[in-house]
Scaffold this motif. Sequence first.
Motif, PDB file in Angstrom:
ATOM      1  N   ARG A 129      17.381  83.807  55.269  1.00  0.00           N
ATOM      2  CA  ARG A 129      17.088  82.943  56.425  1.00  0.00           C
ATOM      3  C   ARG A 129      17.802  83.456  57.672  1.00  0.00           C
ATOM      4  O   ARG A 129      17.206  83.537  58.759  1.00  0.00           O
ATOM      5  N   GLU A 130      19.076  83.821  57.534  1.00  0.00           N
ATOM      6  CA  GLU A 130      19.860  84.263  58.697  1.00  0.00           C
ATOM      7  C   GLU A 130      19.367  85.612  59.223  1.00  0.00           C
ATOM      8  O   GLU A 130      19.313  85.822  60.442  1.00  0.00           O
ATOM      9  N   VAL A 131      19.012  86.521  58.320  1.00  0.00           N
ATOM     10  CA  VAL A 131      18.494  87.814  58.754  1.00  0.00           C
ATOM     11  C   VAL A 131      17.172  87.637  59.497  1.00  0.00           C
ATOM     12  O   VAL A 131      16.966  88.217  60.576  1.00  0.00           O
ATOM     13  N   LEU A 132      16.273  86.828  58.940  1.00  0.00           N
ATOM     14  CA  LEU A 132      14.978  86.618  59.602  1.00  0.00           C
ATOM     15  C   LEU A 132      15.163  85.929  60.952  1.00  0.00           C
ATOM     16  O   LEU A 132      14.473  86.254  61.919  1.00  0.00           O
ATOM     17  N   ALA A 133      16.107  84.997  61.040  1.00  0.00           N
ATOM     18  CA  ALA A 133      16.363  84.327  62.317  1.00  0.00           C
ATOM     19  C   ALA A 133      16.841  85.325  63.366  1.00  0.00           C
ATOM     20  O   ALA A 133      16.393  85.306  64.520  1.00  0.00           O
ATOM     21  N   ALA A 134      17.744  86.218  62.966  1.00  0.00           N
ATOM     22  CA  ALA A 134      18.283  87.200  63.919  1.00  0.00           C
ATOM     23  C   ALA A 134      17.214  88.189  64.369  1.00  0.00           C
ATOM     24  O   ALA A 134      17.072  88.489  65.562  1.00  0.00           O
ATOM     25  N   VAL A 135      16.454  88.705  63.413  1.00  0.00           N
ATOM     26  CA  VAL A 135      15.453  89.723  63.731  1.00  0.00           C
ATOM     27  C   VAL A 135      14.327  89.129  64.579  1.00  0.00           C
ATOM     28  O   VAL A 135      13.874  89.745  65.553  1.00  0.00           O
ATOM     29  N   THR A 136      13.876  87.925  64.237  1.00  0.00           N
ATOM     30  CA  THR A 136      12.793  87.311  65.012  1.00  0.00           C
ATOM     31  C   THR A 136      13.270  86.908  66.408  1.00  0.00           C
ATOM     32  O   THR A 136      12.519  87.027  67.378  1.00  0.00           O
ATOM     33  N   GLU A 137      14.522  86.480  66.511  1.00  0.00           N
ATOM     34  CA  GLU A 137      15.070  86.159  67.835  1.00  0.00           C
ATOM     35  C   GLU A 137      15.121  87.417  68.702  1.00  0.00           C
ATOM     36  O   GLU A 137      14.864  87.368  69.905  1.00  0.00           O
ATOM     37  N   GLU A 138      15.419  88.536  68.081  1.00  0.00           N
ATOM     38  CA  GLU A 138      15.591  89.788  68.822  1.00  0.00           C
ATOM     39  C   GLU A 138      14.267  90.372  69.300  1.00  0.00           C
ATOM     40  O   GLU A 138      14.164  90.831  70.438  1.00  0.00           O
ATOM     41  N   ILE A 139      13.236  90.379  68.431  1.00  0.00           N
ATOM     42  CA  ILE A 139      11.996  91.104  68.784  1.00  0.00           C
ATOM     43  C   ILE A 139      10.742  90.237  68.717  1.00  0.00           C
ATOM     44  O   ILE A 139       9.652  90.718  69.035  1.00  0.00           O
ATOM     45  N   GLY A 140      10.874  88.971  68.304  1.00  0.00           N
ATOM     46  CA  GLY A 140       9.713  88.082  68.203  1.00  0.00           C
ATOM     47  C   GLY A 140       9.174  88.036  66.779  1.00  0.00           C
ATOM     48  O   GLY A 140       9.003  89.074  66.133  1.00  0.00           O
ATOM     49  N   ALA A 141       8.905  86.830  66.288  1.00  0.00           N
ATOM     50  CA  ALA A 141       8.407  86.664  64.919  1.00  0.00           C
ATOM     51  C   ALA A 141       7.072  87.371  64.707  1.00  0.00           C
ATOM     52  O   ALA A 141       6.743  87.770  63.586  1.00  0.00           O
ATOM     53  N   ASP A 142       6.299  87.530  65.800  1.00  0.00           N
ATOM     54  CA  ASP A 142       4.981  88.165  65.665  1.00  0.00           C
ATOM     55  C   ASP A 142       5.075  89.676  65.485  1.00  0.00           C
ATOM     56  O   ASP A 142       4.060  90.361  65.356  1.00  0.00           O
ATOM     57  N   ARG A 143       6.302  90.209  65.455  1.00  0.00           N
ATOM     58  CA  ARG A 143       6.488  91.639  65.177  1.00  0.00           C
ATOM     59  C   ARG A 143       7.292  91.875  63.894  1.00  0.00           C
ATOM     60  O   ARG A 143       7.793  92.977  63.659  1.00  0.00           O
TER      61      ARG A 143
END
Length: 363
Positions: A210-224
């Motif tokens: 959950r924390e990794v996905l939150a960080a990565v999606t915050e950084e580049i957008g969930a649509d990527r």
Amino acid sequence: MTDTLFEPLTVGAVTVPNRVFMAPLTRNRARAEDDAPYDIHVEYYRQRAGAGLIITEATQITPEGKGYAWTPGIYSDAQIEGWGAVTDAVHAAGGRIALQLWHVGRISHTSLQPDGQKPVAPSAIAADAKTFDGEGFVATSEPRALETDEIPRLVEDFRRAARNAIEAGFDLVEVHAANGYLIDQFLRDGANQRTDAYGGSVENRVRLLREVLAAVTEEIGADRVGVRLSPFSNANAISDSDPMATFTAAVDVVAEAGLAYLHMVEGQTGGSRELDGGNSIDALRKRFPGVYVANNGYDRDLAIETVEAGRADAIAFGVPFIANPDLPTRLERNAPMNAADKDTFYGGGREGYTDYPTLAESA
């Protein structure tokens, strides 16, 4: 009438030309001195730009995340530059490409780690597995358990790697949470025997994901962002007492994150698609509302049938893409396939890497 497998698909921020995806394939050919891709990678991926989406070989997010000799990274300037040449070539050939973000956790050897340190893992439990150290296959080293206060640093490593991937020109990234590597080790109670907030209950064991996905999606957008899971695979000696419960929770985390796609290994990685009673890929797949990418043992007929029936939106092929750079064309035309030479899968140079002919070249 064109089979749906060969029609375009929108995957988050990108539209891909077909649903024949290239699965991540470790080939151990990065430059030895800096773990960077170079000109042979540019040619290899450019040749395969006809894939609906190329998902690159697993790429370590830090030196600590490395588990095999000659695998590429995405943490240094040289690596970003090397991958940039790859993405430029793929885009020039009309392709789309995602970078798979990797931390191997305990599937490593001290000889591959910075300063010969122990690999890190959720718990200090060695895997009954082997890795490739550049000389041959060796038993993985006993890991040390990550301290609770180290985990934010680990999450930031994933964030930075995602940012670097976008800087290198990738269309998407895929978080590797499968096949017994670090995130999968946290998910499974056979490898995770922690007593802090990251161990014990299923809710705690999915926390790192959950924390990794939150960080990565915050950084580049969930649509990527996509993610890869292998719910019922025991790859790299991973196990869980109740995989259906564990991965129901994991898929719910992925769904909540709103990712571009979910990529699942159906059954044993590179092996049987049969599941034990009570385990169901279909039940997990239905919990994710986005694009579902199926993987493991698909041939042409099963791929066409699965997509046509709506059981998957795209199919990721592994070994067939090694030997057939123009795999989507061959599948669409039902043309003969080149045979893959297993002796050249790992390590080496252009032989068995960039020298497989296309249909046009064969003709």
